[in-house]
Scaffold this motif. Structure first.
Motif, mmCIF file in Angstrom:
data_model
loop_
_atom_site.group_PDB
_atom_site.id
_atom_site.type_symbol
_atom_site.label_atom_id
_atom_site.label_comp_id
_atom_site.label_asym_id
_atom_site.label_seq_id
_atom_site.Cartn_x
_atom_site.Cartn_y
_atom_site.Cartn_z
ATOM 1 N N ARG A 164 0.826 -1.203 0.000
ATOM 2 C CA ARG A 164 0.000 0.000 0.000
ATOM 3 C C ARG A 164 0.868 1.264 0.000
ATOM 4 O O ARG A 164 2.020 1.247 0.437
ATOM 5 C CB ARG A 164 -0.881 0.014 1.256
ATOM 6 C CG ARG A 164 -1.737 -1.204 1.430
ATOM 7 C CD ARG A 164 -2.824 -1.304 0.348
ATOM 8 N NE ARG A 164 -3.629 -2.513 0.499
ATOM 9 C CZ ARG A 164 -4.735 -2.565 1.223
ATOM 10 N NH1 ARG A 164 -5.145 -1.497 1.880
ATOM 11 N NH2 ARG A 164 -5.420 -3.691 1.293
ATOM 12 N N ASP A 165 0.262 2.356 -0.487
ATOM 13 C CA ASP A 165 0.944 3.653 -0.406
ATOM 14 C C ASP A 165 1.132 4.022 1.058
ATOM 15 O O ASP A 165 0.301 3.689 1.912
ATOM 16 C CB ASP A 165 0.105 4.736 -1.102
ATOM 17 C CG ASP A 165 0.064 4.518 -2.606
ATOM 18 O OD1 ASP A 165 0.986 3.848 -3.108
ATOM 19 O OD2 ASP A 165 -0.882 5.016 -3.247
ATOM 20 N N GLY A 166 2.224 4.743 1.328
ATOM 21 C CA GLY A 166 2.465 5.175 2.710
ATOM 22 C C GLY A 166 3.355 4.242 3.489
ATOM 23 O O GLY A 166 3.615 4.460 4.675
ATOM 24 N N VAL A 167 3.834 3.169 2.854
ATOM 25 C CA VAL A 167 4.786 2.285 3.537
ATOM 26 C C VAL A 167 5.856 1.864 2.529
ATOM 27 O O VAL A 167 5.551 1.581 1.371
ATOM 28 C CB VAL A 167 4.075 1.056 4.154
ATOM 29 C CG1 VAL A 167 3.461 0.175 3.083
ATOM 30 C CG2 VAL A 167 5.036 0.243 5.023
ATOM 31 N N ARG A 168 7.101 1.900 2.960
ATOM 32 C CA ARG A 168 8.224 1.512 2.117
ATOM 33 C C ARG A 168 8.884 0.263 2.683
ATOM 34 O O ARG A 168 8.851 0.031 3.906
ATOM 35 C CB ARG A 168 9.261 2.635 2.065
ATOM 36 C CG ARG A 168 8.769 3.921 1.443
ATOM 37 C CD ARG A 168 8.427 3.725 -0.035
ATOM 38 N NE ARG A 168 8.047 4.972 -0.678
ATOM 39 C CZ ARG A 168 8.870 5.771 -1.329
ATOM 40 N NH1 ARG A 168 10.159 5.455 -1.392
ATOM 41 N NH2 ARG A 168 8.447 6.867 -1.908
ATOM 42 N N VAL A 169 9.525 -0.498 1.829
ATOM 43 C CA VAL A 169 10.245 -1.703 2.278
ATOM 44 C C VAL A 169 11.482 -1.245 3.070
ATOM 45 O O VAL A 169 12.295 -0.470 2.559
ATOM 46 C CB VAL A 169 10.676 -2.567 1.079
ATOM 47 C CG1 VAL A 169 11.417 -3.817 1.559
ATOM 48 C CG2 VAL A 169 9.461 -2.956 0.251
ATOM 49 N N ASP A 174 12.137 5.836 2.920
ATOM 50 C CA ASP A 174 13.124 4.816 2.556
ATOM 51 C C ASP A 174 14.094 4.628 3.719
ATOM 52 O O ASP A 174 14.349 5.573 4.483
ATOM 53 C CB ASP A 174 13.898 5.249 1.313
ATOM 54 C CG ASP A 174 13.061 5.106 0.054
ATOM 55 O OD1 ASP A 174 12.296 4.126 -0.032
ATOM 56 O OD2 ASP A 174 13.156 5.996 -0.817
ATOM 57 N N PRO A 175 14.664 3.427 3.868
ATOM 58 C CA PRO A 175 15.629 3.230 4.972
ATOM 59 C C PRO A 175 16.864 4.105 4.783
ATOM 60 O O PRO A 175 17.232 4.423 3.641
ATOM 61 C CB PRO A 175 15.978 1.741 4.874
ATOM 62 C CG PRO A 175 15.635 1.352 3.482
ATOM 63 C CD PRO A 175 14.490 2.214 3.059
ATOM 64 N N PRO A 176 17.492 4.537 5.879
ATOM 65 C CA PRO A 176 18.686 5.386 5.744
ATOM 66 C C PRO A 176 19.809 4.646 5.047
ATOM 67 O O PRO A 176 19.981 3.435 5.206
ATOM 68 C CB PRO A 176 19.054 5.720 7.196
ATOM 69 C CG PRO A 176 18.393 4.680 8.027
ATOM 70 C CD PRO A 176 17.169 4.260 7.288
ATOM 71 N N LYS A 177 20.562 5.390 4.251
ATOM 72 C CA LYS A 177 21.690 4.787 3.552
ATOM 73 C C LYS A 177 22.867 4.630 4.512
ATOM 74 O O LYS A 177 22.892 5.193 5.595
ATOM 75 C CB LYS A 177 22.088 5.663 2.359
ATOM 76 C CG LYS A 177 21.006 5.730 1.288
ATOM 77 C CD LYS A 177 21.466 6.539 0.106
ATOM 78 C CE LYS A 177 20.533 6.370 -1.091
ATOM 79 N NZ LYS A 177 19.149 6.739 -0.814
ATOM 80 N N ARG A 231 14.801 -10.392 2.279
ATOM 81 C CA ARG A 231 13.786 -9.638 1.522
ATOM 82 C C ARG A 231 12.383 -9.999 2.029
ATOM 83 O O ARG A 231 11.529 -9.128 2.219
ATOM 84 C CB ARG A 231 13.886 -9.938 0.022
ATOM 85 C CG ARG A 231 15.254 -9.648 -0.602
ATOM 86 C CD ARG A 231 15.468 -8.191 -0.922
ATOM 87 N NE ARG A 231 16.833 -7.929 -1.337
ATOM 88 C CZ ARG A 231 17.234 -7.849 -2.603
ATOM 89 N NH1 ARG A 231 16.379 -8.015 -3.582
ATOM 90 N NH2 ARG A 231 18.499 -7.571 -2.890
ATOM 91 N N LYS A 232 12.144 -11.307 2.223
ATOM 92 C CA LYS A 232 10.825 -11.741 2.711
ATOM 93 C C LYS A 232 10.557 -11.196 4.115
ATOM 94 O O LYS A 232 9.435 -10.773 4.431
ATOM 95 C CB LYS A 232 10.755 -13.267 2.706
ATOM 96 C CG LYS A 232 10.720 -13.862 1.316
ATOM 97 C CD LYS A 232 10.545 -15.375 1.345
ATOM 98 C CE LYS A 232 10.445 -15.904 -0.091
ATOM 99 N NZ LYS A 232 10.242 -17.366 -0.133
ATOM 100 N N ARG A 233 11.586 -11.208 4.924
ATOM 101 C CA ARG A 233 11.476 -10.682 6.295
ATOM 102 C C ARG A 233 11.071 -9.203 6.268
ATOM 103 O O ARG A 233 10.201 -8.756 7.023
ATOM 104 C CB ARG A 233 12.855 -10.853 6.957
ATOM 105 C CG ARG A 233 12.912 -10.783 8.426
ATOM 106 C CD ARG A 233 14.344 -11.027 8.874
ATOM 107 N NE ARG A 233 14.476 -10.823 10.306
ATOM 108 C CZ ARG A 233 14.555 -9.642 10.893
ATOM 109 N NH1 ARG A 233 14.520 -8.559 10.158
ATOM 110 N NH2 ARG A 233 14.652 -9.545 12.206
ATOM 111 N N ALA A 234 11.709 -8.426 5.374
ATOM 112 C CA ALA A 234 11.421 -6.995 5.275
ATOM 113 C C ALA A 234 10.003 -6.759 4.755
ATOM 114 O O ALA A 234 9.287 -5.871 5.248
ATOM 115 C CB ALA A 234 12.454 -6.331 4.364
#
Length: 1144
Positions: free
Chosen positions: A132-137, A538-541, A199-202
């Protein structure tokens, strides 16, 4: 009416600044009320008093419970006080039952919400359009292409793991770890390969996050990394409303038990294919794949969450002492900043270590928390896990890998009970050595059984900037990516999932340790903080981790060497040496005829030699890691500018001090060899800060320009000229010359003074005749000009203080009684020279002592408080940092020593404790206990600041005349405010900015400011903010012989202050920075504005007014301010009355 000060209460009380709350303050409301009643009648506010018991209470027989407690204390703790302190600390950090109930209720609701999250249909891993929109991996999917399918199903099991269930979690940050066992249907056989499982965990967490964020139960739903690992995100849930700070629930998805085959996850196996990671087609040449030990460990960690929780529950179970010990160890780690971030020595690790020590019978389940703490620290101090790994697995299964296999793959080894998972996989060798170093220091502290051991061990924070001599920041972190390529760390990058910070950290620290060699005692690094981010981001680099900070703990004995000596030119090691040092390595012939490879560093002064590590670090990082010096922000000598003269910006004055001391040594030899004195010289002792290396701005050899002065030919002296600026300030260095005892000495004090005066005259004659020195004799001293330095020699007779003590009664009976004159003479002729020689010896042991003491004095004087504290008292406080550095090691740089000085001044309990400075280690532990007992018994008669030395065990001679309670309080407040400002500046990777901020005085607290003309301030250039230009002070730039005595001790602002205090000392206090201060601060005394009765003795500075029909005297402020200007005519530029601060 009195002066209505704004904030007068802040200045007038003798309270103490807010410091870290002691564990003993958490006694509860009843205890506080009771203790306040007991103390209400104490003579000094805040002074601890013994509790008074009735006779019946005092001699009452102990109960069985009390006897059992005494036996326990004797066997499990080394003192009753320690037991009380430990118990109070545990009460402070433990969760209360009420909070546990609220957390349990929240956890039940979390479980229900998780099980209600709807399922999703199965899609390819690369098809994430269903999100859904509003959530990033919450994972960097690099490379993006990966095989496999994913669908969401509610977890098969929700289990609370970690310290919350064990009862070993500690406040203030309460985290509850919850393991979500993913159903087997989600996973596939080869999910261990190429980050598929991660990837599946995330994705599992992303779907959960979307649904839980819409639930009103949660105040915040955010992502974070599990222990800082970029491949393992976790979901953080916090309650809504007032309970938001109560708890953080961390959700960790994990595979079903036994899903992954353990043999595929051994440290020698590869589970990240090179072709996939580099985005290439498989080569097919059969080349072996590099092992991925860290990747494999991170998968294994998820499979072992529940088994580890069960193991700890079994071991710690009902053993309250073990749980107490784990809680204490967590506090110990937190105070040392060792438990956070990727590779930290976490609370989980220390819990498993206690389990290991129980299984090997080094700890027993009946031990107290203190004994568990002590035994664990003893084990850590004596065991190097980088060389001798340990294992919780006692199986003899031949299929299990050996410890040696793990040592090849990881720097630190501690295996769990399966024998396959290294619990310390992420811990670097540097962190392990830092833990070992801290444990050794703690064991020394515990073995000393010091009264303040608990405070130093568990209540004193050790931030990196205060624990290490030099700090360096690597910024920006993106430069480490280039370092990985230069160091050829491609397998490590593949293993760490592209985390170039973690991949480069180990090799970089190894490189610097090798380069710094004998200069270095310990190298430590910061761990990137565990970041949190919103689920819509997005997660921090990797580069967003902030800054990588390295701390260097230096060895003073090897620090200042300018030479790195390599192998002889014909040795095979010579090529390695040249390759390591690059262009800095060169062939040199030495005095013994050997031709060797060597590196020579450019450093002329001691200040530059202390910063040789900076040259080493920048050279090696540029040469081997492609990190330019613009990315290395080194913090080691920023404070040196405060004790540098404007003309010698490369030196902090050690060379000038050494030159003055050499000149003094020459003069001593001349005095010893004088011929013609009626009595021989028995001792020559220095009694000046220069001669103990603690003068803030050391004197230099002076050569006056005669045209600048008027000359007194008959006395071979110079005088200041009124039409010229004030001449340079020359302070004579005091030297005490003891003459041998003789029956010819008179027994009358006045006669002794006259004989001493005759010796002063004779001394001047002989030094002039035999050595051609310019001398000027007076009745009390002889000034000697030698090589441009001026020494003030005072002749002393050892029995004179004794004679001054003799009091004769009318009946002719002689009794001995201390008098102000005898005490002053004994201090000046015996105690001060002894202190000077002792501190001179301390400087030989600890070369940083000089810089620390001088910075401390510079700061105190810059706060305009220098005249309230004697030179000697500040020198002794600085000496305490070297003689009693616990919980640190003695400073090896002025910077870290000064930070600890500010911490000591601001946190020491001056009311209830003496500062014992054990010079030459002369005081035994028993004597120190006795000193503390005598101190408590006589506290009300002692000065507010008590400093005890082996030669001064009762009276604190150096603080008898100050500071007052108000001044000490102000000093503590200023130190407490300056310390965080300075530490924040030094830890700023962009550079410290204006380092002088902490040294500038707060002028807004003064009622009147008297501004002085720089023309008549002889030390104008020594100001904190050094002027760009100043006046000529009548000295020639080239030192040379001078036949005329320079102007001595001429400082117009100081002479002006003497006049001000004589005239207005009953109305005001005057504050000034003797090192070039341009402002005198004036504070009205609180009593000065109270109306006085009309008397002739009260007329000074007052005027007559009528109050209530009665004539009274009040200060005539306008006339006083006018008098300030008149007294300082020519010196005073302006008098600024800050009338908004007070009213008459």
């Amino acid at each position: 009416m009195g002066p209505a000060h704004k904030g007068a209460q802040h200045r007038g009380t003798a309270g103490e600044p807010e410091v870290m709350a002691s564990a003993l303050e958490g006694i509860g409301k009843e205890g506080k009320k009771e203790s306040s009643k007991k103390r209400s009648g104490s003579p000094v506010e805040g002074l601890l008093q013994p509790v008074k018991l009735s006779r019946a209470e005092l001699y009452k027989e102990p109960t069985n419970e009390e006897l059992n407690r005494l036996r326990e204390t004797e066997s499990l703790f080394h003192s009753s006080l320690l037991r009380l302190q430990v118990e109070e600390l545990l009460k402070e950090v433990r969760l209360s039952e009420k909070k546990k109930e609220r957390i349990d209720a929240f956890l039940q609701k979390v479980n229900q919400r998780i099980m209600r999250v709807p399922s999703t249909p199965e899609t390819e891993l690369t098809n994430q359009a269903w999100l859904r929109d509003g959530v990033r991996v919450p994972l960097h999917q690099v490379p993006y292409t990966v095989k496999g399918c994913f669908r969401f199903l509610p977890p098969a099991q929700v289990t609370v793991v970690g310290s919350y269930l064990l009862g070993t979690c500690i406040r203030p940050d309460i985290n509850v770890d919850v393991a979500l066992t993913m159903p087997r249907e989600i996973l596939q056989d080869k999910d261990g390969l190429n980050q598929r499982y991660f990837r599946k965990r995330a994705l599992y967490l992303a779907h959960l996050a979307h649904h839980l964020s819409q639930d009103p139960l949660f105040g915040s739903v955010r992502f974070s990394y599990t222990n800082g690992c970029h491949l393992k995100p976790s979901l953080l849930l916090r309650p809504h409303g007032k309970d938001e700070r109560l708890v953080t629930v961390r959700l960790h998805p994990c595979p079903p038990p036994d899903f992954f085959r353990p043999c595929r996850l051994l440290p020698s196996k590869n589970n990240v294919r090179t072709a996939w990671y580099q985005g290439q087609s498989p080569s097919g040449d059969g080349s072996p794949e590099p092992p991925t030990p860290h990747y494999n460990t991170w998968v294994l960690q998820d499979t072992a969450l529940e088994s580890h929780a069960q193991l700890l529950s079994t071991v710690l179970g009902s053993a309250s002492g073990l749980k107490d010990g784990v809680a204490l160890l967590k506090v110990w780690l937190r105070q040392r900043e060792l438990d956070k971030g990727l590779g930290g020595f976490s609370g989980f690790l220390v819990s498993m270590l206690v389990a290991f020590l129980v299984s090997t019978h080094k700890i027993h389940t009946t031990m107290s928390g203190y004994q568990v703490l002590r035994s664990t620290l003893q084990f850590l101090a004596s065991t190097d896990l980088t060389v001798n790994g340990i294992s919780l697995c006692f199986s003899s299964d031949p299929s299990l890998p050996a410890l040696a296999d793990f040592h090849q793959a990881f720097p630190v080894v501690f295996l769990d009970s399966s024998g396959r998972l290294n619990l310390c996989a992420d811990v670097t060798a540097s962190t392990c050595h830092q833990v070992q170093h801290e444990a050794r220091l703690s064991m020394v502290l515990l073995d000393s059984k010091a009264d303040d051991g608990f405070q130093l061990l568990l209540m004193t924070p050790k931030p990196m900037v205060r624990a290490f001599d030099h700090i360096l920041h690597l910024h920006p972190l993106s430069r480490l990516q280039a370092a990985c390529h230069r160091l050829k760390l491609w397998p490590e990058l593949q293993d760490h999932g592209g985390d170039y910070v973690s991949a480069a950290l180990g090799p970089l620290t190894t490189l610097l340790e090798q380069g710094l060699g004998s200069r270095l005692h310990l190298l430590a690094h910061s761990r990137p903080p565990v970041s949190e981010w919103d689920i819509s981001q997005d997660p921090p680099k990797h580069r967003d981790s902030g800054v990588l900070t390295l701390g260097l703990l230096l060895r003073p004995e090897g620090l200042t060497s300018v030479l790195e000596l390599g192998p002889e030119a014909d040795q095979p090691e010579a090529a390695d040496f040249r390759q390591f040092w690059g262009s800095r390595s060169e062939l040199r012939r030495f005095q013994d005829g050997a031709i060797r490879e060597a590196v020579v560093w450019e450093a002329a002064s001691m200040a530059q030699k202390r910063l040789i590590p900076h040259q080493v670090v920048t050279h090696l990082l540029t040469l081997h890691a492609d990190i330019p010096d613009t990315c290395v922000h080194y913090t080691g000598g920023h404070l040196d500018a405060l004790i540098q003269s404007l003309k010698e910006t490369f030196s902090t004055g050690e060379e000038a001090l050494a030159a003055a001391v050499r000149c003094y040594d020459d003069l001593s030899r001349l005095l010893w060899g004088l011929e013609g004195l009626p009595l021989t010289v028995s001792a020559v002792q220095g009694a000046h800060p220069v001669l103990r290396y603690t003068e803030v701005f050391p004197p230099t050899a002076v050569r006056p320009a005669y045209s600048f002065y008027e000359q007194l030919q008959e006395r071979a002296s110079l005088l200041p000229r009124p039409d010229k600026p004030c001449p340079a300030y020359v302070e004579p260095m005091t030297v005490v010359c003891h003459l041998e005892g003789s029956g010819q000495w008179p027994q009358d004090a006045e006669a002794i003074r006259r004989v001493r005066a005759a010796f002063q005259l004779r001394l001047a004659e002989l030094l002039t005749q035999q050595h051609g020195l310019q001398c000027r004799a007076t009745a009390t001293h002889t000034d000697v000009l030698k090589d441009g330095f001026v020494f003030r020699i005072r002749v002393a007779y050892q029995r004179e203080p004794q004679i001054l003590r003799e009091m004769r009664s009318p009946e002719g009976i002689i009794s001995l009684r201390d008098t102000p004159a005898s005490l002053r003479l004994e201090r000046d002729t015996r105690q001060l020279p002894l202190l000077t020689s002792t501190l001179h010896g301390l400087q030989q042991q600890h070369p940083a002592f000089s810089g620390v003491a001088r910075l401390a004095k510079r700061w105190v004087r810059a706060q305009l408080l220098g005249e309230e504290l004697t030179d000697e008292s500040l020198d002794l406080v600085a000496a305490a940092l070297f003689l009693h550095p616990e919980p640190f090691t003695p400073p090896s740089s002025p910077q870290v020593g000064f930070l600890r000085f500010l911490f000591l001044i601001s946190t020491f309990d001056w009311k209830n404790n003496p500062l014992i400075v054990n010079l030459n280690n002369e005081l035994t532990a028993e004597e120190q206990v006795e000193i503390r007992s005598v101190f408590l018994a006589t506290r009300t008669k002692l000065p507010v600041m008590v400093i005890i030395t082996p030669q001064d065990r009762k009276s604190s001679v150096w603080t008898q005349d100050g500071p007052s309670p108000q001044i000490l309080h102000q000093l503590m407040v200023l130190a407490a405010e300056a310390l965080p400002v300075l530490e924040k500046q030094l830890m700023d990777p962009q550079g410290p900015g204006d380092i002088r901020t902490a040294f500038r005085p707060p002028l807004d607290m003064y009622d009147v400011l008297i501004h002085l003309s720089p023309r008549h301030i002889p030390r104008h250039r020594q100001a904190v903010d050094s002027p760009a230009a100043s006046f000529c002070r009548g000295l020639l730039s080239e030192p040379g012989p001078s036949s005329l005595m320079p102007v001595l001790g001429y400082d117009p602002p100081q002479l002006y202050l003497v006049q001000l205090r004589e005239a207005f000392g009953d109305l005001a206090l005057f504050f000034y920075d003797q090192h070039g201060g341009k402002v005198i601060g004036v504070l009205w005394k609180p009593t000065s504005f109270q109306p006085q009765p009309l008397k002739a003795s009260n007329t000074k500075g007052r005027m007559v007014v009528s109050q209530g029909g009665e004539l009274v005297m009040v200060p005539n402020v306008e006339a006083i301010l006018e008098d300030f200007a008149i007294l300082g005519e020519g010196l005073v530029q302006a008098v600024e009355a800050r009338s908004e601060r007070w009213t008459v």
